[in-house]
Design an enzyme around this catalytic site. Sequence first.
Site, PDB file in Angstrom:
ATOM      1  N   ASN A   7     107.394  57.070  26.435  1.00 49.42           N
ATOM      2  CA  ASN A   7     106.596  58.267  26.161  1.00 49.42           C
ATOM      3  C   ASN A   7     107.587  59.417  26.043  1.00 49.42           C
ATOM      4  O   ASN A   7     108.077  59.929  27.043  1.00 49.42           O
ATOM      5  CB  ASN A   7     105.612  58.491  27.313  1.00 49.42           C
ATOM      6  CG  ASN A   7     104.752  59.726  27.095  1.00 49.42           C
ATOM      7  OD1 ASN A   7     104.930  60.464  26.129  1.00 49.42           O
ATOM      8  ND2 ASN A   7     103.827  59.949  28.014  1.00 49.42           N
ATOM      9  N   LYS A  14     109.594  59.427  29.461  1.00 50.87           N
ATOM     10  CA  LYS A  14     109.169  58.545  30.548  1.00 50.87           C
ATOM     11  C   LYS A  14     109.226  57.112  30.043  1.00 50.87           C
ATOM     12  O   LYS A  14     108.919  56.860  28.871  1.00 50.87           O
ATOM     13  CB  LYS A  14     107.732  58.864  30.965  1.00 50.87           C
ATOM     14  CG  LYS A  14     107.580  60.187  31.669  1.00 50.87           C
ATOM     15  CD  LYS A  14     106.157  60.315  32.220  1.00 50.87           C
ATOM     16  CE  LYS A  14     105.731  61.769  32.193  1.00 50.87           C
ATOM     17  NZ  LYS A  14     104.338  62.020  32.009  1.00 50.87           N
ATOM     18  N   ARG A  91     104.282  55.779  22.830  1.00 51.41           N
ATOM     19  CA  ARG A  91     103.113  56.650  22.788  1.00 51.41           C
ATOM     20  C   ARG A  91     103.339  57.683  21.678  1.00 51.41           C
ATOM     21  O   ARG A  91     104.388  58.329  21.626  1.00 51.41           O
ATOM     22  CB  ARG A  91     102.960  57.379  24.112  1.00 51.41           C
ATOM     23  CG  ARG A  91     101.830  58.349  24.061  1.00 51.41           C
ATOM     24  CD  ARG A  91     101.867  59.299  25.221  1.00 51.41           C
ATOM     25  NE  ARG A  91     100.735  60.222  25.122  1.00 51.41           N
ATOM     26  CZ  ARG A  91     100.758  61.435  25.613  1.00 51.41           C
ATOM     27  NH1 ARG A  91     101.829  61.888  26.222  1.00 51.41           N
ATOM     28  NH2 ARG A  91      99.713  62.210  25.505  1.00 51.41           N
ATOM     29  N   HIS A 180      93.857  61.679  24.800  1.00 58.81           N
ATOM     30  CA  HIS A 180      93.695  60.798  25.968  1.00 58.81           C
ATOM     31  C   HIS A 180      93.013  59.488  25.558  1.00 58.81           C
ATOM     32  O   HIS A 180      92.400  58.818  26.387  1.00 58.81           O
ATOM     33  CB  HIS A 180      92.821  61.444  27.066  1.00 58.81           C
ATOM     34  CG  HIS A 180      93.434  62.628  27.747  1.00 58.81           C
ATOM     35  ND1 HIS A 180      92.688  63.717  28.128  1.00 58.81           N
ATOM     36  CD2 HIS A 180      94.689  62.886  28.154  1.00 58.81           C
ATOM     37  CE1 HIS A 180      93.461  64.615  28.716  1.00 58.81           C
ATOM     38  NE2 HIS A 180      94.690  64.122  28.748  1.00 58.81           N
ATOM     39  N   LEU A 209      90.080  63.552  34.224  1.00 58.76           N
ATOM     40  CA  LEU A 209      90.289  64.880  34.801  1.00 58.76           C
ATOM     41  C   LEU A 209      91.648  64.949  35.475  1.00 58.76           C
ATOM     42  O   LEU A 209      91.832  64.467  36.595  1.00 58.76           O
ATOM     43  CB  LEU A 209      89.162  65.184  35.808  1.00 58.76           C
ATOM     44  CG  LEU A 209      87.727  64.999  35.277  1.00 58.76           C
ATOM     45  CD1 LEU A 209      86.699  65.247  36.372  1.00 58.76           C
ATOM     46  CD2 LEU A 209      87.458  65.873  34.069  1.00 58.76           C
ATOM     47  N   GLY A 210      92.604  65.477  34.747  1.00 56.31           N
ATOM     48  CA  GLY A 210      93.944  65.710  35.314  1.00 56.31           C
ATOM     49  C   GLY A 210      94.289  67.155  35.048  1.00 56.31           C
ATOM     50  O   GLY A 210      93.397  67.997  34.939  1.00 56.31           O
ATOM     51  N   ASN A 211      95.567  67.415  34.919  1.00 55.11           N
ATOM     52  CA  ASN A 211      95.975  68.755  34.543  1.00 55.11           C
ATOM     53  C   ASN A 211      95.435  69.072  33.150  1.00 55.11           C
ATOM     54  O   ASN A 211      94.868  70.123  32.910  1.00 55.11           O
ATOM     55  CB  ASN A 211      97.496  68.807  34.619  1.00 55.11           C
ATOM     56  CG  ASN A 211      97.995  70.209  34.562  1.00 55.11           C
ATOM     57  OD1 ASN A 211      97.310  71.131  34.991  1.00 55.11           O
ATOM     58  ND2 ASN A 211      99.164  70.373  33.994  1.00 55.11           N
ATOM     59  N   ARG A 241      94.790  75.431  30.610  1.00 51.59           N
ATOM     60  CA  ARG A 241      94.153  75.657  29.306  1.00 51.59           C
ATOM     61  C   ARG A 241      92.719  76.145  29.489  1.00 51.59           C
ATOM     62  O   ARG A 241      92.017  75.691  30.382  1.00 51.59           O
ATOM     63  CB  ARG A 241      94.117  74.362  28.483  1.00 51.59           C
ATOM     64  CG  ARG A 241      95.477  73.849  28.084  1.00 51.59           C
ATOM     65  CD  ARG A 241      95.314  72.663  27.131  1.00 51.59           C
ATOM     66  NE  ARG A 241      96.554  71.931  27.012  1.00 51.59           N
ATOM     67  CZ  ARG A 241      96.667  70.615  27.228  1.00 51.59           C
ATOM     68  NH1 ARG A 241      95.621  69.897  27.566  1.00 51.59           N
ATOM     69  NH2 ARG A 241      97.838  70.041  27.100  1.00 51.59           N
ATOM     70  N   ASP A 283      97.334  73.609  40.175  1.00 51.16           N
ATOM     71  CA  ASP A 283      97.139  72.362  40.912  1.00 51.16           C
ATOM     72  C   ASP A 283      95.911  72.484  41.813  1.00 51.16           C
ATOM     73  O   ASP A 283      95.825  73.400  42.629  1.00 51.16           O
ATOM     74  CB  ASP A 283      98.388  72.046  41.745  1.00 51.16           C
ATOM     75  CG  ASP A 283      98.341  70.627  42.279  1.00 51.16           C
ATOM     76  OD1 ASP A 283      97.400  70.296  43.031  1.00 51.16           O
ATOM     77  OD2 ASP A 283      99.246  69.844  41.942  1.00 51.16           O
ATOM     78  N   ARG A 285      94.968  70.886  44.307  1.00 49.05           N
ATOM     79  CA  ARG A 285      95.175  70.814  45.758  1.00 49.05           C
ATOM     80  C   ARG A 285      95.429  72.205  46.323  1.00 49.05           C
ATOM     81  O   ARG A 285      94.879  72.593  47.359  1.00 49.05           O
ATOM     82  CB  ARG A 285      96.346  69.880  46.095  1.00 49.05           C
ATOM     83  CG  ARG A 285      95.989  68.431  45.881  1.00 49.05           C
ATOM     84  CD  ARG A 285      97.204  67.566  45.781  1.00 49.05           C
ATOM     85  NE  ARG A 285      97.901  67.813  44.515  1.00 49.05           N
ATOM     86  CZ  ARG A 285      98.783  66.991  43.976  1.00 49.05           C
ATOM     87  NH1 ARG A 285      99.135  65.895  44.611  1.00 49.05           N
ATOM     88  NH2 ARG A 285      99.340  67.261  42.824  1.00 49.05           N
ATOM     89  N   LEU A 332      92.907  64.193  39.203  1.00 48.12           N
ATOM     90  CA  LEU A 332      91.812  64.807  39.944  1.00 48.12           C
ATOM     91  C   LEU A 332      90.616  63.841  40.061  1.00 48.12           C
ATOM     92  O   LEU A 332      90.038  63.692  41.141  1.00 48.12           O
ATOM     93  CB  LEU A 332      91.426  66.068  39.165  1.00 48.12           C
ATOM     94  CG  LEU A 332      90.380  66.997  39.664  1.00 48.12           C
ATOM     95  CD1 LEU A 332      90.784  67.613  40.980  1.00 48.12           C
ATOM     96  CD2 LEU A 332      90.179  68.100  38.624  1.00 48.12           C
ATOM     97  N   GLY A 333      90.286  63.184  38.968  1.00 54.21           N
ATOM     98  CA  GLY A 333      89.144  62.264  38.970  1.00 54.21           C
ATOM     99  C   GLY A 333      89.313  61.130  39.964  1.00 54.21           C
ATOM    100  O   GLY A 333      88.359  60.694  40.615  1.00 54.21           O
ATOM    101  N   GLU A 384      97.884  54.321  31.468  1.00 53.93           N
ATOM    102  CA  GLU A 384      98.165  54.436  30.036  1.00 53.93           C
ATOM    103  C   GLU A 384      99.342  53.553  29.623  1.00 53.93           C
ATOM    104  O   GLU A 384      99.345  52.984  28.535  1.00 53.93           O
ATOM    105  CB  GLU A 384      98.395  55.903  29.669  1.00 53.93           C
ATOM    106  CG  GLU A 384      97.069  56.668  29.699  1.00 53.93           C
ATOM    107  CD  GLU A 384      97.203  58.183  29.707  1.00 53.93           C
ATOM    108  OE1 GLU A 384      97.063  58.782  28.644  1.00 53.93           O
ATOM    109  OE2 GLU A 384      97.429  58.767  30.777  1.00 53.93           O
TER     110      GLU A 384
END
Length: 397
Positions: A7, A14, A91, A180, A209-211, A241, A283, A285, A332-333, A384
Amino acid sequence: MNILVINCGSSSLKYQLINSDTEAVLAKGLCERIGIEGSQITYQPAGGEKEITVSPMPTHTQAIQLVLDALTNEKTGVIKSLDEVGAVGHRVVHGGEKFTTSTLLTDEAMKAIEECNDLAPLHNPANLIGIRACQELMPNTPMAAVFDTAFHQTMPQEAYLYGLPYEYYEKYKVRRYGFHGTSHSFVSKKAAEMAGKPYEDLKIIVCHLGNGASLSAVDHGKSVDTSMGLTPLEGLIMGTRSGDIDPAIMEYIAKKENLDIAGVMNVLNKKSGVLGISGVSSDFRDIENAANEGNERAATALRTFNYRVIKYIGAYAAAMNGVDIIAFTAGLGENDKNMRKAVCDHLSYLGVKIDEEANNVRGVDRIISTPDSAVQVMIVPTNEELAIARETLALVK
Ligand code: ADP
């Protein structure tokens, strides 16, 4: 067969080496600050220590060479030679309307990806650089591209067209593409498996649901709508965003703040979302901690985020005329039980009932609705890289 999954971004890369028979990750890591001073590679073999090595990487070719050296290193490597890499899966962010599935990377496919560069100017050129660097170092290894957009190419026209002059679609391909896709595809299939029902018989809403965050409506195995659009800026309120806004806000803010288009776009992409509302962090958290300490704006940011998710779930239940499964995934999800509960408590009109004890987990495959819930609600951790490895294997087999 071992499959190397890459990626590649503009200054980072990555990677994971995955054994496609066992689906085990043999090694993984990250190259950072490619082309910038202070570049470093992180390498971690399965069950081994994480190593960080500072090493110059003026180009992506050097970065990939370092990855290949790490994988074949005599002491800490996980393979003896590059002959043990059967294929590489890359990717690629934007496949436009040209790619409805993953593809083997022929010269023709490379040209078609390049033609999508305008649609994702920050991502596609970097993805292509990574592919070319890999091809240079492993000229005889088959390579595949797996697109973020491809899964959503099944959307019907009424879902992908904007209310704009049709010629913009014809001339410039302005439409909803969605992103996604690898995750929405992986998670929806896995959710059907967890429900023990055929994928083709189900109406599934995936909440990634992430960043970055997006929802999709997957009707009988096909994506029929998704919340991101021409770019990943549309839809949910995200880490930084804005998601959906009245487009006229752009002109209004530009005048008030004396910004040009690039300045406004920077605000919408980098300074908005829950960061912008809370003023605390992107974030969740940090925002939850602040809200727990009585920070009102942080609490508002969380409620506003949840409210948008709730509205999109309603919209997609309407679009599919029903929903059998709601699946939560990504940072998050998978991890935030409070968000899941707040969202699901608002879905009693759909007959959703959450089992609070089942919901009290992080990052595991789990059905979190009660047996008598009219909709099954699940946590389905996304993967992914594994999805890219599976797609690549199917193409090279
Ligand atoms: P992306 O891939 O879009 O960068 P991820 O899917 O990795 O994002 O999600 C990262 C986000 O997940 C973090 O910004 C954080 O807000 C959220 N997150 C991770 N763990 C938790 C947790 N335990 N509770 C709440 N939020 C979490």
